[in-house]
Design a protein around this motif. Structure first.
Motif, short mmCIF file in Angstrom:
data_model
loop_
_atom_site.label_atom_id
_atom_site.label_comp_id
_atom_site.label_asym_id
_atom_site.label_seq_id
_atom_site.Cartn_x
_atom_site.Cartn_y
_atom_site.Cartn_z
N ARG A 86 -2.32 74.77 36.10
CA ARG A 86 -2.82 73.39 36.08
C ARG A 86 -3.17 73.05 34.64
NH1 ARG A 86 -7.76 73.92 39.76
NH2 ARG A 86 -7.69 75.98 38.80
N PRO A 87 -2.41 72.18 34.00
CA PRO A 87 -2.64 71.90 32.58
C PRO A 87 -4.05 71.43 32.25
CG PRO A 87 -0.51 71.05 33.26
CD PRO A 87 -1.21 71.49 34.51
N ALA B 177 0.44 66.22 43.69
CA ALA B 177 -0.79 66.22 44.49
C ALA B 177 -1.87 67.10 43.87
CB ALA B 177 -0.48 66.69 45.91
N THR B 178 -1.46 68.20 43.24
CA THR B 178 -2.44 69.12 42.67
C THR B 178 -2.41 69.15 41.14
OG1 THR B 178 -0.90 70.99 42.77
CG2 THR B 178 -2.29 70.60 44.70
#
Length: 247
Positions: free
Chosen positions: A94-95, A77-78
């Protein structure tokens, strides 16, 4: 004859962590969802994720064995990934926007004289698998046991970084599937080629240390292949326990 799926594994960031999932939906012409969705480009390539490129453009376990000991958890989701490693602990990022966090976290694993990890790229065209087509890898537990027995020690299936594991068939029977359609639950794949292996497999997926001569063991069969790569031609949801065999 048919076997049954025992494990489903994906690798959100190429060569950086593995994650088991209970079920997955396959789509025609695509790899597993979120598999090799990101990759770490090193400083000797201009790879930016806009097109598929061979593995030599990326930081990988064949050159950095310590990466093998990493596990992953993806929050779809994120688009947030949590990685764990026995020496480095845990990191969550978060890549797409925090790639530098991963580069810094893994810096101590990099051997001297290797191209350094430089940036995380998103695979825009398709998953950064090692094949020049969007592939799903099929791994036979019987073949894995044959390698373990010949080597004289138990091996983790995670050395192979495969997607779909199955049991109930003869060792190396998967090689007979080349050029044939194989049904997996409600999905159908076309098996295209064997997977030729590299030094990545020598690293223990618990410690990241090279401790087994996998390539030399495979040589005793006259090849260095393990598992096969397939293309999804009919989509469908699959789960552990589903049957797998020639369509």
């Amino acid at each position: 004859m048919t076997g049954r799926i025992t494990d489903i594994l994906r690798y959100p960031i190429k060569s950086h962590g593995r994650e088991a999932v209970a079920r997955v939906t396959l789509s025609p012409g695509q790899s597993l969802p979120w598999d090799r969705h990101w990759a770490v480009a090193h400083d000797a390539t201009d790879a930016d994720g806009t097109e598929w490129l061979p593995c030599r453009n990326f930081t990988r376990g064949a050159k950095v064995p310590g990466l093998q000991a990493m596990t992953a958890a993806l929050d779809e989701a994120t688009a947030t990934v949590t990685l764990t490693h026995p020496e480095l602990g845990e990191v969550r990022f978060r890549p797409d926007v925090e790639g530098a966090t991963l580069i810094d976290w893994t810096r101590s694993l990099m051997p001297e004289g290797r191209a350094a990890s430089d940036r995380v790229v998103r695979a825009e065209a398709r998953a950064m698998t090692d094949s020049d087509f969007a592939s799903v890898s099929l791994c036979n537990r019987s073949s894995h046991r044959a390698v373990s027995q010949k080597l004289g020690r138990d091996l983790s299936i995670h050395r192979w970084r495969g997607n779909l594991w199955f049991d109930g068939l003869a060792p190396w029977e998967e090689f007979d599937w080349i050029g044939r359609e194989v049904r997996i639950g409600s999905a159908v794949v076309m098996v295209r080629e064997r997977t030729t292996r590299c030094l990545m497999t020598h690293a223990n997926p618990e410690t990241g240390a090279r401790d087994a001569d996998i390539l030399g063991t495979l040589d005793t069969w006259g090849h260095r292949d393990f598992s096969v790569m397939a293309e999804v031609i009919q989509g469908g949801e699959i789960a552990a326990g589903d049957e797998i065999g020639p369509a």
